[in-house]
Write an enzyme that holds these catalytic residues in place. Structure first.
Site, mmCIF file in Angstrom:
data_model
loop_
_atom_site.group_PDB
_atom_site.id
_atom_site.type_symbol
_atom_site.label_atom_id
_atom_site.label_comp_id
_atom_site.label_asym_id
_atom_site.label_seq_id
_atom_site.Cartn_x
_atom_site.Cartn_y
_atom_site.Cartn_z
ATOM 1 N N GLN A 23 -4.922 1.783 2.694
ATOM 2 C CA GLN A 23 -5.772 2.192 1.577
ATOM 3 C C GLN A 23 -7.130 1.491 1.555
ATOM 4 O OE1 GLN A 23 -2.131 1.796 -1.171
ATOM 5 N NE2 GLN A 23 -3.358 3.316 -2.203
ATOM 6 N N HIS A 114 3.871 -0.608 3.988
ATOM 7 C CA HIS A 114 3.441 0.079 2.762
ATOM 8 C C HIS A 114 3.140 1.545 3.118
ATOM 9 C CE1 HIS A 114 1.455 -0.520 -1.382
ATOM 10 N NE2 HIS A 114 1.297 0.768 -1.110
ATOM 11 N N ASN A 158 7.479 -1.285 0.495
ATOM 12 C CA ASN A 158 6.907 -0.908 -0.800
ATOM 13 C C ASN A 158 7.503 0.415 -1.263
ATOM 14 O OD1 ASN A 158 4.665 -1.209 -2.854
ATOM 15 N ND2 ASN A 158 4.175 0.826 -2.046
ATOM 16 N N GLU A 159 8.056 0.430 -2.436
ATOM 17 C CA GLU A 159 8.475 1.646 -3.137
ATOM 18 C C GLU A 159 9.244 2.645 -2.275
ATOM 19 O OE1 GLU A 159 4.983 3.355 -4.892
ATOM 20 O OE2 GLU A 159 4.742 1.695 -6.284
HETATM 21 C C1 BGC Z 1 1.510 2.502 -4.604
HETATM 22 C C2 BGC Z 1 0.032 2.435 -4.254
HETATM 23 C C3 BGC Z 1 -0.728 3.479 -5.067
HETATM 24 C C4 BGC Z 1 -0.527 3.189 -6.535
HETATM 25 C C5 BGC Z 1 -1.277 4.133 -7.482
HETATM 26 C C6 BGC Z 1 1.774 2.685 -6.079
HETATM 27 O O1 BGC Z 1 2.848 3.529 -6.286
HETATM 28 O O2 BGC Z 1 2.171 1.395 -4.071
HETATM 29 O O3 BGC Z 1 -0.103 2.610 -2.885
HETATM 30 O O4 BGC Z 1 -2.071 3.503 -4.741
HETATM 31 O O5 BGC Z 1 0.825 3.333 -6.826
HETATM 32 O O6 BGC Z 1 -0.819 5.439 -7.375
#
Ligand code: BGC
Length: 410
Positions: A23, A114, A158-159
């Protein structure tokens, strides 16, 4: 002078912001997202914020804003551009990044993966592969073996639920597989010409469930592998929590319970035993049966920073140290952000009073950045980026957060 009603945080509490490699860094090739951009399915990331070359300037800003911690991610495709081939130059770069943080007295928190995948991995099935957990663990342990002397805190991923549901249920992210109850369509793209294949039945749903299962295994496997090379490292997972709530209605309460189970607890139940700590990413809530109209962020999400408290309590049940690894607002005009941050931090303080062992708070994000399928339009940053000139401008709300960081309280 200290405010008399200041809500103080524990000594040593970490304050900072987060970013993610794809990002902000710029120039990342040979990933599933770069390929999807070439195919016209998602926006190009291009040079992004050029953070790859400007990290020192960005860390100077973070330090000037009173940050004592910084979360960032390592780009898997840079480190392992081919299956089993590791790039020492990329390691050398991230070593310099870590050193730059240390020199400024900012504690690094590294996320090993990520969302973006190296092409060799995604094109051979990615997390659908049965051996994905071992492949992922090999990558993670390699990175920690090379960076572990400069960093103690590593998050494996991540997530995972966001990654899997966008990729395999909604079909909005690579590999663009979509589950529709009546007509299940999976669009795959081989080379440059789109080829779409309709899959009927429950197969895509099962694939999604398999991916989730592989992700949980991948975390657990990576935990073991990291501990072998660096037993003292703190290893965590970063979990996205949507706070599902309900009004008085028992049916709505049941729906909220089921939604929380499937979005948060099901995954966490599989991995918490292999977590030294847990990172929480919180952005929004959904209250079933709620008629209230909320103000909206630029993402069209309800503005409800208070939900961070309950989200932390949802993870507190695992009895691990927690940190807010992300929470932020897209607010181009910077009119809501200051108040949002204040309320977010108050919510974190409140959770600590209720017994949650929260150790740090990272705002998302330090810089405006590439917001995945939405490109560069949404602005989450404490620091505004002019994408033409790459000039950085600190937003007024960043100073509100600075005061909180410096006072260690709100
Ligand atoms: C993610 C980011 C994303 C942010 C805003 C999170 O879920 O880890 O990569 O930019 O949300 O949407």
């Amino acid at each position: 002078m200290q405010q008399p009603d200041l809500k103080k945080f524990p000594e040593g509490f970490i304050w900072g912001a987060a970013t993610a490699s794809y990002q902000v860094e710029g120039g990342i090739m040979k990933t599933d997202w770069a390929r999807a951009a070439e195919d016209g399915r998602v926006p190009f990331a291009g040079k992004a914020c050029d953070h790859y070359n400007r990290y020192e300037e960005d860390f100077d800003i973070a330090k000037s804003l009173g940050h004592t911690g910084h979360r960032f991610s390592i780009e898997w495709a840079r480190i392992e551009p081919e299956d089993g081939v590791f790039n020492e130059e990329a390691i050398a770069h991230y070593r310099k990044v870590l050193e730059a943080l240390h020199v400024r007295g900012v504690k690094p928190f590294v996320t090993l993966w990520h969302f973006t995948l190296p092409l060799w991995f995604s094109e051979t099935g990615g997390f659908e592969r049965k051996d994905a957990p071992e492949i992922f663990a090999r990558y993670c342990s390699y990175v920690v073996s090379r960076l572990g002397d400069l960093c103690t805190d590593f998050s494996t991923m991540n997530e995972p639920n966001v990654f899997a549901s966008n990729g395999w249920l909604r079909g909005s992210w690579p590999p663009f597989k979509r589950f529709v109850l009546t007509d299940i369509v999976s669009i795959t793209n081989s080379g440059r010409s789109f080829e779409s294949k309709a899959e009927r039945g429950l197969t895509p749903l099962f694939t999604y469930l398999r991916v989730i299962c592989h992700l949980a295994k991948a975390h657990n496997c990576a935990y073991e592998a990291i501990k072998k090379v660096s037993p003292l490292s703190d290893v965590s997972v970063v979990k996205h929590v949507i706070l599902f709530r309900a009004n008085w209605n028992p049916i709505n309460k049941a729906i909220a319970w089921i939604a929380n189970y499937f979005w948060t607890y099901r995954f966490m139940n599989r991995v918490y035993m292999k977590c030294d700590s847990i990172g929480l990413n919180y952005y929004f809530q959904k209250k079933f049966g709620d008629k209230k109209v909320y103000e909206k962020t630029d993402m069209d999400w309800d503005i409800y920073p208070e939900g961070l408290e309950e989200s932390l309590m949802m993870l507190a049940r695992y009895r691990k140290p927690l940190f807010v690894s992300e929470s932020g607002i897209a607010d181009y005009r910077d009119v809501y952000r200051g108040d949002y941050i204040t309320k977010q931090v108050q919510a974190t303080w409140q959770a600590i009073q209720r017994g949650a062992d929260v150790r740090g708070h990272m705002y998302w994000s330090l810089l405006d950045n590439y917001e995945w399928v939405l490109g560069y339009e949404k602005r989450f940053g404490l620091v505004e980026i002019n994408y033409e000139t790459l000039e950085r401008t600190i937003r007024p709300s960043a100073y509100i957060y600075k005061q909180i960081c410096q006072q260690n309280g709100v």
